[in-house]
Design an enzyme around this catalytic site. Sequence first.
Site, PDB file in Angstrom:
ATOM      1  N   GLY A 158     -14.981  46.473  19.218  1.00 36.77           N
ATOM      2  CA  GLY A 158     -13.992  45.744  20.022  1.00 36.77           C
ATOM      3  C   GLY A 158     -13.068  44.888  19.163  1.00 36.77           C
TER       4      GLY A 158
ATOM      5  NE  ARG B  48     -12.623  38.249  25.886  1.00 34.49           N
ATOM      6  CZ  ARG B  48     -13.599  38.804  26.611  1.00 34.49           C
ATOM      7  NH1 ARG B  48     -14.027  38.202  27.710  1.00 34.49           N
ATOM      8  NH2 ARG B  48     -14.157  39.939  26.241  1.00 34.49           N
TER       9      ARG B  48
ATOM     10  N   GLY C  83     -13.327  51.112  25.305  1.00 36.84           N
ATOM     11  CA  GLY C  83     -14.404  50.769  26.234  1.00 36.84           C
ATOM     12  C   GLY C  83     -15.780  50.971  25.649  1.00 36.84           C
TER      13      GLY C  83
ATOM     14  CG  ASP D 148     -20.189  40.183  22.302  1.00 41.84           C
ATOM     15  OD1 ASP D 148     -21.221  40.693  22.771  1.00 41.84           O
ATOM     16  OD2 ASP D 148     -19.144  40.018  22.974  1.00 41.84           O
TER      17      ASP D 148
ATOM     18  CD  GLU E 277     -17.522  44.585  32.986  1.00 42.34           C
ATOM     19  OE1 GLU E 277     -17.153  43.740  32.162  1.00 42.34           O
ATOM     20  OE2 GLU E 277     -18.727  44.859  33.166  1.00 42.34           O
TER      21      GLU E 277
ATOM     22  CB  ALA F 149     -15.662   1.021 -25.012  1.00 44.13           C
TER      23      ALA F 149
END
Length: 519
Positions: free
Chosen positions: A14, A18, A83, A109, A188, A456
Amino acid sequence: MTDSKLAIIILAAGQGTRMKSATPKLLHTLAGIPIVSHVLATARELDAAYTVAVVRHERDALVEVIVDELPNGLVVDQDETPGTGRAVEQAVASLPADFDGDVLVINGDTPMLDVQTLAGLINEHRHGGASATLLSAFLNDPSGYGRIVRTPDEPEQESAADTAARASTPLFGRRVTDRNGRVDRIVEHRDATDSELAIAEINAGVYLFGVSELRDLLPQLTMHNAQGEKYLTDMVELLRRAGSEVTVLPVAESWLVAGINDRAQLSEAAAKMNALIIRGWQLAGVTVQDPATTWIDLKATFEPDVTILPGTQIKGATTVARGAIVGPDTTLVDCEIGERAVVKRSDATLSVIGADATVGPFSYLRPNTILGAHGKIGAFVETKNAQIGDGSKVPHLSYVGDAHIGVDSNIGAGSIFANYNGVTKSETEIGSNVRLGSHNVFVAPVRIGDGAYSGAGTVVRKDVPAGSLAMNVAPQRNLEGWVATHRAGSAADVAAQAALAPQNAVEASAEQPAERTGE
Ligand code: UD1
Ligand code: CA
């Protein structure tokens, strides 16, 4: 042992629109690994005869991850027919013609799925005798998911045997027949009527089919729906019309089958997984003071009696040994922390901290920092590709890059390992028991021998032999009165005049003793 009657199909073709991301949805991570890798790793534990992943969108990136997790898996490229039904149809076609077992289909997923749930599903399917068995969940907010449509019928009295069977598989809440009747079909979200949208039972996207049913019925799937796709979910209606049984098993805890479609769902799942990981380590003897602000990746490991303080992220394959204290506010990526080491308010990547060593607060350890036992990397110190020997210390405000430091040496505050001349990077080598002054610059490549000292502010441009004191500070000159002449009237001048006034007065009186005594 390999289950010769089991094939697994993982749907990963897929687009994940989204997510609104340039990264393919299934490669977004939780607990440090991609969504799809969680599913693949869980599937691998079932040791099926065949495991098939279906890919299409960003297929090369997906395949790289799939091969990593499932070296023996098959990869099938989905064609242009969209699909989940088409994906399964093509995956089934890739199985050997003589395979006659069960096919477990998992949406790629659903990263929270665990192997117990899947094993329970397989067990129920094989003992239940239905043509298909699938998982569902009851959600307060079922939006986006496919809904399980049941024909209300007489509630069946659950037999004692059924009750016992259900008790032996506590993952599943209720059997199909004791809740709202028989399963007819799945609708769906985008195809559902208002009354169907009110159904709280959702299709989890995890199914077990007999392969012969799939071979017979998948070619009958149509694309007559809102999305113009071949829906795998229509298999339920096709099976029911053919007079076959379909069993739907609601999982007891809906988070197990949460599907990730957008970033809000991703963060929810990640938080749940993190909570489970933390609880697991707490029960294994790790103190996690504030689970809410602690994030631990799946691959990190800890020995007992580690303490993790708030605001800490333990990422990648980090290991933390017994008695170490990490945090607060610390991020470790792929690090190795030794026994009893303390790492406080720091950020470290690909670094090794020895036993009893201390790091922080506010240290930044870049890759290939190796700090020996009892060593110290202190406040506001950045290190990179630096081997710092046992007992050696870089306590304050320094940059240590491309360096080898022996044992029990001390680097003065505010020192810089100047490893880069704008073209190439070079290394600095410092021996053991070396004492270097504050604010040194080591212009690499340069070596400092064992037991050497420096003053130093020394800029070390040439090698320092063992036992020498290096210094190159220019003699200091004070230009007296410079402020009065160059910054006359400034605040500095006013302050300086005020400081000098008593002194000037003393000097003046010393110059004019006669006048004074004359008063
Ligand atoms: C799907 C189910 C829905 C269920 C939900 C559970 C269908 C038609 N719907 O919806 O009933 O409630 O999962 O989470 O199956 N994929 C392919 N090829 C494709 C399309 C998708 O391999 O052509 C893969 C995706 O990469 C994904 C999985 O199938 O891993 C599910 O697809 P997604 O688009 O997320 O389906 P949902 O709309 O969530
Ligand atoms: Ca989904």
